[in-house]
Design a protein around this motif. Sequence first.
Motif, PDB file in Angstrom:
ATOM      1  N   ARG A 248       0.875  -1.171   0.000  1.00 45.59           N
ATOM      2  CA  ARG A 248       0.000   0.000   0.000  1.00 45.59           C
ATOM      3  C   ARG A 248       0.912   1.221   0.000  1.00 45.59           C
ATOM      4  O   ARG A 248       2.087   1.133   0.385  1.00 45.59           O
ATOM      5  CB  ARG A 248      -0.956  -0.003   1.185  1.00 45.59           C
ATOM      6  N   ASP A 249       0.346   2.365  -0.438  1.00 49.55           N
ATOM      7  CA  ASP A 249       1.200   3.536  -0.632  1.00 49.55           C
ATOM      8  C   ASP A 249       1.707   4.115   0.669  1.00 49.55           C
ATOM      9  O   ASP A 249       2.820   4.647   0.743  1.00 49.55           O
ATOM     10  CB  ASP A 249       0.426   4.629  -1.386  1.00 49.55           C
ATOM     11  N   ASN A 250       0.847   4.043   1.702  1.00 48.41           N
ATOM     12  CA  ASN A 250       1.231   4.688   2.960  1.00 48.41           C
ATOM     13  C   ASN A 250       0.378   4.126   4.089  1.00 48.41           C
ATOM     14  O   ASN A 250      -0.515   3.329   3.854  1.00 48.41           O
ATOM     15  CB  ASN A 250       1.030   6.208   2.865  1.00 48.41           C
ATOM     16  N   ILE A 251       0.662   4.603   5.303  1.00 47.48           N
ATOM     17  CA  ILE A 251      -0.204   4.298   6.440  1.00 47.48           C
ATOM     18  C   ILE A 251      -0.906   5.607   6.823  1.00 47.48           C
ATOM     19  O   ILE A 251      -0.267   6.649   6.905  1.00 47.48           O
ATOM     20  CB  ILE A 251       0.577   3.693   7.634  1.00 47.48           C
ATOM     21  N   THR A 252      -2.220   5.506   7.012  1.00 47.69           N
ATOM     22  CA  THR A 252      -2.992   6.687   7.398  1.00 47.69           C
ATOM     23  C   THR A 252      -3.118   6.723   8.909  1.00 47.69           C
ATOM     24  O   THR A 252      -3.535   5.731   9.516  1.00 47.69           O
ATOM     25  CB  THR A 252      -4.403   6.607   6.781  1.00 47.69           C
ATOM     26  N   ILE A 253      -2.777   7.849   9.499  1.00 46.18           N
ATOM     27  CA  ILE A 253      -2.982   8.022  10.942  1.00 46.18           C
ATOM     28  C   ILE A 253      -4.380   8.596  11.151  1.00 46.18           C
ATOM     29  O   ILE A 253      -4.696   9.668  10.639  1.00 46.18           O
ATOM     30  CB  ILE A 253      -1.931   8.962  11.557  1.00 46.18           C
ATOM     31  N   PHE A 254      -5.206   7.868  11.907  1.00 44.60           N
ATOM     32  CA  PHE A 254      -6.571   8.317  12.163  1.00 44.60           C
ATOM     33  C   PHE A 254      -6.599   9.213  13.397  1.00 44.60           C
ATOM     34  O   PHE A 254      -6.738   8.723  14.517  1.00 44.60           O
ATOM     35  CB  PHE A 254      -7.502   7.123  12.386  1.00 44.60           C
ATOM     36  N   GLY A 255      -6.481  10.493  13.182  1.00 49.92           N
ATOM     37  CA  GLY A 255      -6.610  11.437  14.293  1.00 49.92           C
ATOM     38  C   GLY A 255      -5.269  11.830  14.866  1.00 49.92           C
ATOM     39  O   GLY A 255      -4.499  10.981  15.329  1.00 49.92           O
ATOM     40  N   THR A 256      -4.989  13.158  14.793  1.00 47.62           N
ATOM     41  CA  THR A 256      -3.725  13.673  15.353  1.00 47.62           C
ATOM     42  C   THR A 256      -4.021  14.746  16.401  1.00 47.62           C
ATOM     43  O   THR A 256      -3.129  15.464  16.811  1.00 47.62           O
ATOM     44  CB  THR A 256      -2.853  14.274  14.228  1.00 47.62           C
ATOM     45  N   ASP A 257      -5.304  14.830  16.813  1.00 45.06           N
ATOM     46  CA  ASP A 257      -5.700  15.870  17.775  1.00 45.06           C
ATOM     47  C   ASP A 257      -6.260  15.268  19.064  1.00 45.06           C
ATOM     48  O   ASP A 257      -7.085  15.870  19.745  1.00 45.06           O
ATOM     49  CB  ASP A 257      -6.743  16.796  17.138  1.00 45.06           C
ATOM     50  N   TYR A 258      -5.809  14.053  19.383  1.00 43.82           N
ATOM     51  CA  TYR A 258      -6.241  13.432  20.642  1.00 43.82           C
ATOM     52  C   TYR A 258      -5.475  14.047  21.824  1.00 43.82           C
ATOM     53  O   TYR A 258      -4.344  14.527  21.627  1.00 43.82           O
ATOM     54  CB  TYR A 258      -5.980  11.921  20.600  1.00 43.82           C
ATOM     55  N   PRO A 259      -6.060  14.008  23.008  1.00 46.33           N
ATOM     56  CA  PRO A 259      -5.360  14.562  24.184  1.00 46.33           C
ATOM     57  C   PRO A 259      -4.274  13.614  24.698  1.00 46.33           C
ATOM     58  O   PRO A 259      -4.332  13.100  25.814  1.00 46.33           O
ATOM     59  CB  PRO A 259      -6.501  14.727  25.209  1.00 46.33           C
ATOM     60  N   THR A 260      -3.289  13.345  23.845  1.00 45.75           N
ATOM     61  CA  THR A 260      -2.175  12.434  24.171  1.00 45.75           C
ATOM     62  C   THR A 260      -0.870  13.179  23.845  1.00 45.75           C
ATOM     63  O   THR A 260      -0.921  14.199  23.145  1.00 45.75           O
ATOM     64  CB  THR A 260      -2.246  11.146  23.310  1.00 45.75           C
ATOM     65  N   PRO A 261       0.282  12.697  24.304  1.00 46.21           N
ATOM     66  CA  PRO A 261       1.526  13.475  24.108  1.00 46.21           C
ATOM     67  C   PRO A 261       1.799  13.868  22.656  1.00 46.21           C
ATOM     68  O   PRO A 261       2.194  15.002  22.404  1.00 46.21           O
ATOM     69  CB  PRO A 261       2.607  12.534  24.650  1.00 46.21           C
TER      70      PRO A 261
END
Length: 325
Positions: A202-215
């Motif tokens: 596959r071309d890439n990995i998609t990150i689902f959500g980068t605005d979670y309250p985590t570091p």
Amino acid sequence: MQKTLITGGAGYIGSHAAKALSQLGREVVVLDSLVAGHRDFLKWGEFENGDLADPAFLKSVFSKHDIGEVLHFAAFIAVGESVEKPELYYGNNVRNTLNLLDAMMAADVKRLVFSSTAAVYGEPVTDVIAEDHPLSPLSPYAWSKRMIEQILADFDHAYGLKHVCLRYFNAAGADLDGEIGERHQPETHLIPLILHAALGLRDNITIFGTDYPTPDGTCLRDYIHVTDLADAHVKALEYLIKGGDSRAFNLGNGNGFSVREIIDVAREVSGREIPVTESTRRPGDSPALVSSAAAARDILGWKPQFGDVRDIVRTAWNWHQKDLA
Ligand code: UDP
């Protein structure tokens, strides 16, 4: 010797449990429809090909074999799909478990180890989740598991069904001998998808959500090696056979890794680039799921052997390179 019935034993975690039990000299019967399971994972024990939706088939399995206990893995597992098509999850997971329980009660089989999930906790209200954390599922998938846990409690009350609910955190990795591993169609899980990208499938990995309250803004998960999960099933079974009471146990390592951290580990292990794209949150996802597995350690005597996330990703990488070659 009585046999152990493993529903979903041709699937990812079920096949590792079939191997672990067989290696201990136990007699195993794998029951699988092969809708999601794999014929080439049927390397241990006898095989019964059929569906939990079919009560007559279930009855025939329990009359043919002297079953002492059941490990119940068979289920649909995709959170996103469950949000889109809840009827599949309430039918295949909840209703079909009732069929299994009916057949078990008719055959007087009163011990069951159930594949539950950390997703029953929903959004955590504590940093680390113990078994007494409130249950608040966020998806029909998680609700289906929660409902089954309640059904099992009610069957214990009514009929004396002794059961252990194993609440898995994130199952990952593969058999150390490379005989079996993770293969879902379609694949939705993070580590296999990252490794598919590493292999150029596959071309890439998609990150689902980068605005979670985590570091780093991406979700935290507690990844646990599938061989350690299989070992926990053996120990849960021994606990029930010794007369242990019904209860739930968390299965995790107690360490949270973000999606970005897992991608970095996969880059290190595979030596490949792994392109990334960022996307919105996936419905039904909890920001962080990290376990306290103290109860499984103290009561079952379970101790994960492959807790290093590099070992988890390395065994998965070895498997995927071979399986997808
Ligand atoms: N995830 C992601 N991209 C993907 C698949 C998963 O960012 O292509 C994230 C997902 O949102 C979750 C974590 O990776 O935070 C683990 O997801 P997975 O589906 O592997 O397991 P789950 O936690 O849903 O049981």
